[in-house]
Design a protein around this motif. Structure first.
Motif, PDB file in Angstrom:
ATOM      1  N   LEU A 273       0.825  -1.227   0.000  1.00 25.64           N
ATOM      2  CA  LEU A 273       0.000   0.000   0.000  1.00 25.64           C
ATOM      3  C   LEU A 273       0.851   1.265   0.000  1.00 25.64           C
ATOM      4  CD1 LEU A 273      -2.823  -1.027   2.501  1.00 25.64           C
ATOM      5  CD2 LEU A 273      -3.211  -0.040   0.231  1.00 25.64           C
ATOM      6  N   LEU A 274       2.044   1.170   0.589  1.00 25.49           N
ATOM      7  CA  LEU A 274       2.875   2.376   0.695  1.00 25.49           C
ATOM      8  C   LEU A 274       4.090   2.348  -0.235  1.00 25.49           C
ATOM      9  CD1 LEU A 274       2.677   2.974   4.557  1.00 25.49           C
ATOM     10  CD2 LEU A 274       1.441   4.157   2.747  1.00 25.49           C
ATOM     11  N   ALA A 275       4.122   1.355  -1.128  1.00 27.02           N
ATOM     12  CA  ALA A 275       5.272   1.258  -2.027  1.00 27.02           C
ATOM     13  C   ALA A 275       5.129   2.247  -3.190  1.00 27.02           C
ATOM     14  CB  ALA A 275       5.361  -0.159  -2.577  1.00 27.02           C
ATOM     15  N   VAL A 276       6.259   2.805  -3.623  1.00 32.62           N
ATOM     16  CA  VAL A 276       6.265   3.620  -4.836  1.00 32.62           C
ATOM     17  C   VAL A 276       6.954   2.795  -5.915  1.00 32.62           C
ATOM     18  CG1 VAL A 276       7.054   5.754  -5.902  1.00 32.62           C
ATOM     19  CG2 VAL A 276       6.309   5.749  -3.516  1.00 32.62           C
ATOM     20  N   ASP A 277       6.190   2.328  -6.869  1.00 31.39           N
ATOM     21  CA  ASP A 277       6.713   1.478  -7.928  1.00 31.39           C
ATOM     22  C   ASP A 277       7.041   2.377  -9.130  1.00 31.39           C
ATOM     23  OD1 ASP A 277       7.087  -0.201 -10.058  1.00 31.39           O
ATOM     24  OD2 ASP A 277       5.434  -1.559  -9.550  1.00 31.39           O
ATOM     25  N   ALA A 278       8.297   2.774  -9.211  1.00 27.95           N
ATOM     26  CA  ALA A 278       8.689   3.756 -10.234  1.00 27.95           C
ATOM     27  C   ALA A 278       8.382   3.242 -11.641  1.00 27.95           C
ATOM     28  CB  ALA A 278      10.170   4.079 -10.088  1.00 27.95           C
ATOM     29  N   LYS A 279       8.600   1.936 -11.861  1.00 29.67           N
ATOM     30  CA  LYS A 279       8.354   1.387 -13.216  1.00 29.67           C
ATOM     31  C   LYS A 279       6.860   1.515 -13.575  1.00 29.67           C
ATOM     32  CE  LYS A 279      12.201  -1.666 -14.068  1.00 29.67           C
ATOM     33  NZ  LYS A 279      12.894  -2.231 -12.879  1.00 29.67           N
ATOM     34  N   ALA A 280       5.991   1.207 -12.602  1.00 25.46           N
ATOM     35  CA  ALA A 280       4.548   1.313 -12.860  1.00 25.46           C
ATOM     36  C   ALA A 280       4.170   2.775 -13.128  1.00 25.46           C
ATOM     37  CB  ALA A 280       3.758   0.771 -11.671  1.00 25.46           C
ATOM     38  N   TRP A 281       4.728   3.693 -12.361  1.00 32.09           N
ATOM     39  CA  TRP A 281       4.434   5.123 -12.586  1.00 32.09           C
ATOM     40  C   TRP A 281       4.909   5.555 -13.966  1.00 32.09           C
ATOM     41  CZ3 TRP A 281       2.090   9.246  -9.975  1.00 32.09           C
ATOM     42  CH2 TRP A 281       1.527   8.916  -8.733  1.00 32.09           C
ATOM     43  N   LEU A 282       6.093   5.059 -14.374  1.00 27.80           N
ATOM     44  CA  LEU A 282       6.621   5.448 -15.688  1.00 27.80           C
ATOM     45  C   LEU A 282       5.676   5.022 -16.807  1.00 27.80           C
ATOM     46  CD1 LEU A 282      10.448   4.790 -15.245  1.00 27.80           C
ATOM     47  CD2 LEU A 282       9.377   6.971 -15.925  1.00 27.80           C
ATOM     48  N   LYS A 283       4.979   3.903 -16.585  1.00 28.67           N
ATOM     49  CA  LYS A 283       4.034   3.435 -17.621  1.00 28.67           C
ATOM     50  C   LYS A 283       2.889   4.428 -17.822  1.00 28.67           C
ATOM     51  CE  LYS A 283       4.504  -1.537 -17.230  1.00 28.67           C
ATOM     52  NZ  LYS A 283       4.042  -2.423 -16.169  1.00 28.67           N
ATOM     53  N   ASP A 284       2.568   5.201 -16.773  1.00 27.50           N
ATOM     54  CA  ASP A 284       1.479   6.187 -16.887  1.00 27.50           C
ATOM     55  C   ASP A 284       1.882   7.448 -17.654  1.00 27.50           C
ATOM     56  OD1 ASP A 284      -0.102   4.591 -15.363  1.00 27.50           O
ATOM     57  OD2 ASP A 284      -0.306   5.950 -13.656  1.00 27.50           O
ATOM     58  N   ILE A 285       3.194   7.689 -17.732  1.00 32.75           N
ATOM     59  CA  ILE A 285       3.628   8.997 -18.254  1.00 32.75           C
ATOM     60  C   ILE A 285       3.106   9.282 -19.678  1.00 32.75           C
ATOM     61  CG2 ILE A 285       5.648  10.442 -18.828  1.00 32.75           C
ATOM     62  CD1 ILE A 285       5.383  10.241 -15.823  1.00 32.75           C
ATOM     63  N   PRO A 286       3.174   8.318 -20.618  1.00 33.06           N
ATOM     64  CA  PRO A 286       2.643   8.630 -21.960  1.00 33.06           C
ATOM     65  C   PRO A 286       1.153   8.988 -21.925  1.00 33.06           C
ATOM     66  CG  PRO A 286       3.942   6.593 -21.995  1.00 33.06           C
ATOM     67  CD  PRO A 286       3.786   6.973 -20.564  1.00 33.06           C
ATOM     68  N   ALA A 287       0.391   8.315 -21.062  1.00 28.06           N
ATOM     69  CA  ALA A 287      -1.045   8.636 -20.961  1.00 28.06           C
ATOM     70  C   ALA A 287      -1.241  10.044 -20.400  1.00 28.06           C
ATOM     71  CB  ALA A 287      -1.755   7.605 -20.081  1.00 28.06           C
ATOM     72  N   ILE A 288      -0.392  10.418 -19.443  1.00 26.21           N
ATOM     73  CA  ILE A 288      -0.495  11.781 -18.892  1.00 26.21           C
ATOM     74  C   ILE A 288      -0.163  12.806 -19.977  1.00 26.21           C
ATOM     75  CG2 ILE A 288       0.435  13.414 -17.201  1.00 26.21           C
ATOM     76  CD1 ILE A 288       1.013  11.013 -15.353  1.00 26.21           C
ATOM     77  N   ARG A 289       0.868  12.494 -20.769  1.00 25.99           N
ATOM     78  CA  ARG A 289       1.234  13.445 -21.844  1.00 25.99           C
ATOM     79  C   ARG A 289       0.078  13.576 -22.847  1.00 25.99           C
ATOM     80  NH1 ARG A 289       6.065  15.355 -21.027  1.00 25.99           N
ATOM     81  NH2 ARG A 289       7.675  14.059 -20.065  1.00 25.99           N
ATOM     82  N   ALA A 290      -0.541  12.443 -23.186  1.00 19.78           N
ATOM     83  CA  ALA A 290      -1.667  12.488 -24.135  1.00 19.78           C
ATOM     84  C   ALA A 290      -2.837  13.287 -23.536  1.00 19.78           C
ATOM     85  CB  ALA A 290      -2.111  11.072 -24.472  1.00 19.78           C
ATOM     86  N   HIS A 291      -3.054  13.098 -22.251  1.00 14.42           N
ATOM     87  CA  HIS A 291      -4.113  13.845 -21.547  1.00 14.42           C
ATOM     88  C   HIS A 291      -3.821  15.348 -21.621  1.00 14.42           C
ATOM     89  CE1 HIS A 291      -6.212  15.438 -18.014  1.00 14.42           C
ATOM     90  NE2 HIS A 291      -5.114  15.472 -17.286  1.00 14.42           N
ATOM     91  N   TYR A 292      -2.583  15.747 -21.385  1.00 14.35           N
ATOM     92  CA  TYR A 292      -2.215  17.169 -21.473  1.00 14.35           C
ATOM     93  C   TYR A 292      -2.375  17.687 -22.899  1.00 14.35           C
ATOM     94  CZ  TYR A 292      -0.289  18.255 -16.799  1.00 14.35           C
ATOM     95  OH  TYR A 292      -0.136  18.544 -15.478  1.00 14.35           O
ATOM     96  N   GLU A 293      -2.051  16.837 -23.878  1.00 15.17           N
ATOM     97  CA  GLU A 293      -2.118  17.297 -25.275  1.00 15.17           C
ATOM     98  C   GLU A 293      -3.531  17.735 -25.645  1.00 15.17           C
ATOM     99  OE1 GLU A 293       0.272  18.445 -26.878  1.00 15.17           O
ATOM    100  OE2 GLU A 293       1.397  17.606 -25.190  1.00 15.17           O
ATOM    101  N   LYS A 294      -4.542  17.135 -25.004  1.00 20.34           N
ATOM    102  CA  LYS A 294      -5.926  17.512 -25.327  1.00 20.34           C
ATOM    103  C   LYS A 294      -6.183  18.984 -25.041  1.00 20.34           C
ATOM    104  CE  LYS A 294      -7.979  13.039 -24.488  1.00 20.34           C
ATOM    105  NZ  LYS A 294      -8.226  12.282 -23.280  1.00 20.34           N
ATOM    106  N   PHE A 295      -5.415  19.552 -24.096  1.00 21.59           N
ATOM    107  CA  PHE A 295      -5.638  20.961 -23.756  1.00 21.59           C
ATOM    108  C   PHE A 295      -4.636  21.880 -24.457  1.00 21.59           C
ATOM    109  CE2 PHE A 295      -7.176  18.358 -20.253  1.00 21.59           C
ATOM    110  CZ  PHE A 295      -8.511  18.705 -20.300  1.00 21.59           C
ATOM    111  N   GLY A 296      -3.682  21.282 -25.149  1.00 19.28           N
ATOM    112  CA  GLY A 296      -2.751  22.025 -25.993  1.00 19.28           C
ATOM    113  C   GLY A 296      -2.040  23.154 -25.278  1.00 19.28           C
TER     114      GLY A 296
END
Ligand code: OXD
Ligand code: MN
Length: 599
Positions: free
Chosen positions: A553-576
């Protein structure tokens, strides 16, 4: 009492000339008026009076099956410049849309009464409150607005001769010919418009009688229009619950929290702490308006006066304080009716009733294979009836907010709780708030749906500008005391699909940690994503959670977080271009920290 406010008088005259109602009624907000209207709705077949000995002064309403929820695809935000509405809103040219809607409104109240509802969002006279006036042809709207807001003569008095108000026009869009019998739930299913004109500011709603489409104080005013007012005037209108938390030593702090739908906002707002000596009290369950006071403290009110809660799933085990609020004086919409004239909805009791009348007015048994209540069935309950309503919930000065929580439904990746070391990074965390799709919904499992600050359907302007507004808040007043920002996730699952955290009243353990962080009583450990509880800092006394589960519950899994980064970038792109540069920098910096941690 008729008003001396000439702008209001002129506007009512203008709308009456357009909509052509048979009569005009100025609502005084009194008990007698409410009784008269409820009786009229019972006689007309819209309201069903519930069992007086079980639920006094309470009524059930069953809507047209074509009118059961907010209609986001028929919701429009109409500043002159479409860039102002942003990609998060449906934009229409305001002049053209008003022309179209004026044609629909022409004669739309024939055979009906036009009710004038002066209402205050927030305690009357509070410097954080604002006034609106809703004109509607629906009794259902009047009696719900009387629970959800403060209405009537007191508001007209506060409005005075030249006070400002937001114009809120609503019609169900179902005129009656002379002698024509009304239906229980008039609406105009094929012609719904929920339109916002932030430059007026005004709201024009047509065709739907349901919830947020028709009770215009709620999402339309208190979020979409108020967010544009807040941007102009330097305050915040947010989709957040507000709760007060008192420690065993008697110290009290107020927390606001924004979660996307179906993440337990109302449950958290009314939680019963399982830790001895801790007390939680509810200020609001849905909307939070915050303004700075003279000392730079952000103070919040709940602009509403009632709860318009989702009924299915609400029970004595999931939310006992919501259930206890429903003892009388409530309106139920699209719940089922039991043979003893009470209401029922899925999961309300362990045992379903042997038979009922479903929300579609059809005979129902547990074997019917259908839901007795509509999944979006609602209760409308006065907030003052909540047994844990906060003593300061109507304080005109508002309550001081010490912490803001974001969170979503994240079976993986996101830990139970962590803290943002700065307002800027906390704002960034709000912008990347998401829920993961689960196997319960159609489509791909584990897909992230972003809902920044839980405001995606409710932000009345370009969301990129809204992020900039958040970032600007600390610079708005000298000595701004900003709340600390935290991220929580009650929904983390093990690899074999178990919830790792018990949730509900046990969430007070996380709230206690947040309380202690804010009051400087506990340390935290740094990580690439923010500050986490030190080992042992979370109070787990009396809770049998395996150590491995807590570690996960308290672990920070850097690899799992890195997998989210492209989705976050795509989400930001929607607002240009509207995304503030510092948020992109925060994202780059987060990615770099995660990469360093992953290697
Ligand atoms: C609500 C919502 O009804 O957020 O409160 O949809
Ligand atoms: Mn909501």
């Amino acid at each position: 009492m008729k008003t001396t406010n000439q702008r209001l008088l002129n506007w009512v005259d203008e709308i009456a000339a357009l909509c052509k109602p048979d009569a005009i009624h100025w609502c005084d907000g009194s008990e007698a008026e409410n009784t008269r209207l409820c009786n009229q709705a019972v006689e007309g077949g819209t309201f069903i009076r519930l069992n007086e000995s079980k639920r006094p002064n309470s009524f059930l309403v069953m809507s047209d099956p074509a009118d059961v929820a907010r209609v986001e695809d028929r919701t429009f935000v109409c500043p002159t410049d479409p860039r102002e509405a942003g990609p998060n809103n449906n934009w229409r040219d305001p002049t053209e849309l008003k022309d179209t809607m004026r044609q629909l409104y022409d004669g739309c109240m024939r055979g009906r009464t036009l009710y004038v509802i002066p209402f205050s969002m927030g305690p009357i006279g509070s410097p954080i409150a604002h006034i609106g006036v809703e004109l509607t042809d629906s009794i259902y709207v009047v009696v719900n607005m009387r629970i959800m807001t403060r209405i009537g003569d007191e508001v007209l008095k506060a409005l005075g001769e030249d006070g400002d108000f937001v114009e809120c026009l609503h019609s169900v869009g179902a005129p009656l010919d002379p002698g024509q019998k009304d239906v229980p739930w008039p609406c105009n299913a094929d012609n719904k418009y929920i339109s916002h004109f932030p430059e007026d500011p005004s709201i024009w709603s047509y065709g739907s009688g349901y919830g947020g489409n028709a009770l215009l104080g709620k999402k339309c005013f208190a979020l979409r229009i108020a967010s544009t007012m807040a941007r102009r005037q330097g305050w915040m209108a947010e989709h957040m619950l507000i709760l007060g938390l008192t420690s065993p030593e008697g110290e009290k702090k107020y927390i606001a929290a924004a979660f996307p739908s179906a993440c337990g906002k109302t449950n958290l707002a009314m939680l019963e702490p399982t830790l001895a000596g801790w007390k939680a009290e509810c200020v609001g369950d849905d909307i939070c308006w915050m303004k700075f006071d003279d000392n730079g403290q952000l103070r919040a009110i709940n602009p509403e006066a009632g709860f318009f809660g989702v009924a299915p799933g609400t029970s004595m085990s999931s939310n006992p304080n919501a259930m206890r609020s429903l003892y009388a004086n409530c309106i139920y919409t699209n719940c089922a009716l039991t043979p003893d004239n009470d209401v029922w909805w899925e999961e309300m009791t362990d045992e379903p009733p042997a038979e009922a009348l479903s929300w579609k007015r059809e005979p129902w048994t547990p074997d019917s294979g259908t839901k007795a209540a509509n999944p979006n069935a609602r209760y409308t309950a006065p907030a003052r009836q909540c047994p844990v309503i906060d003593p300061a919930w109507e304080d005109p000065a508002g309550v001081p907010i010490s912490a803001i929580l974001f969170g979503g439904r994240r079976p993986s990746t996101v830990p139970l709780c962590f803290e943002a070391p700065s307002w800027q990074y906390g704002t960034f965390l709000g912008t990347i708030q998401a829920s993961e799709t689960t196997a319960a919904a159609a489509g791909n499992v584990g897909v992230l749906r972003y809902d920044p600050m839980a405001m995606l359907p409710f932000c009345g302007y370009n969301m990129g500008d809204y992020f900039a507004h958040w970032l600007s808040m600390p610079g708005r007043v000298p000595n701004a005391k900003m709340p600390r920002i935290f991220f929580v996730n009650w929904f983390r699952k093990s690899d074999d699909g178990r919830f790792l955290w018990p949730g509900f009243g046990e969430n007070c353990r996380v709230l206690k940690w947040i309380f202690e962080r804010v009051s400087g009583q506990t340390e935290a450990v740094e990580s690439p994503i923010g500050l986490l509880p030190t080992p042992g800092a979370l109070d787990l006394s009396g809770l049998a959670i395996p150590e491995e589960d807590m570690a996960e519950l308290l672990a920070v899994d850097a690899k799992a977080w890195l997998k989210d980064i492209p989705a976050i970038r795509a989400h930001y792109e929607k607002f240009g271009e509207a995304i503030p540069a510092v948020l992109r920098q925060e994202l780059d910096a987060l990615e770099a920290r995660l990469q360093a941690a992953a290697t």
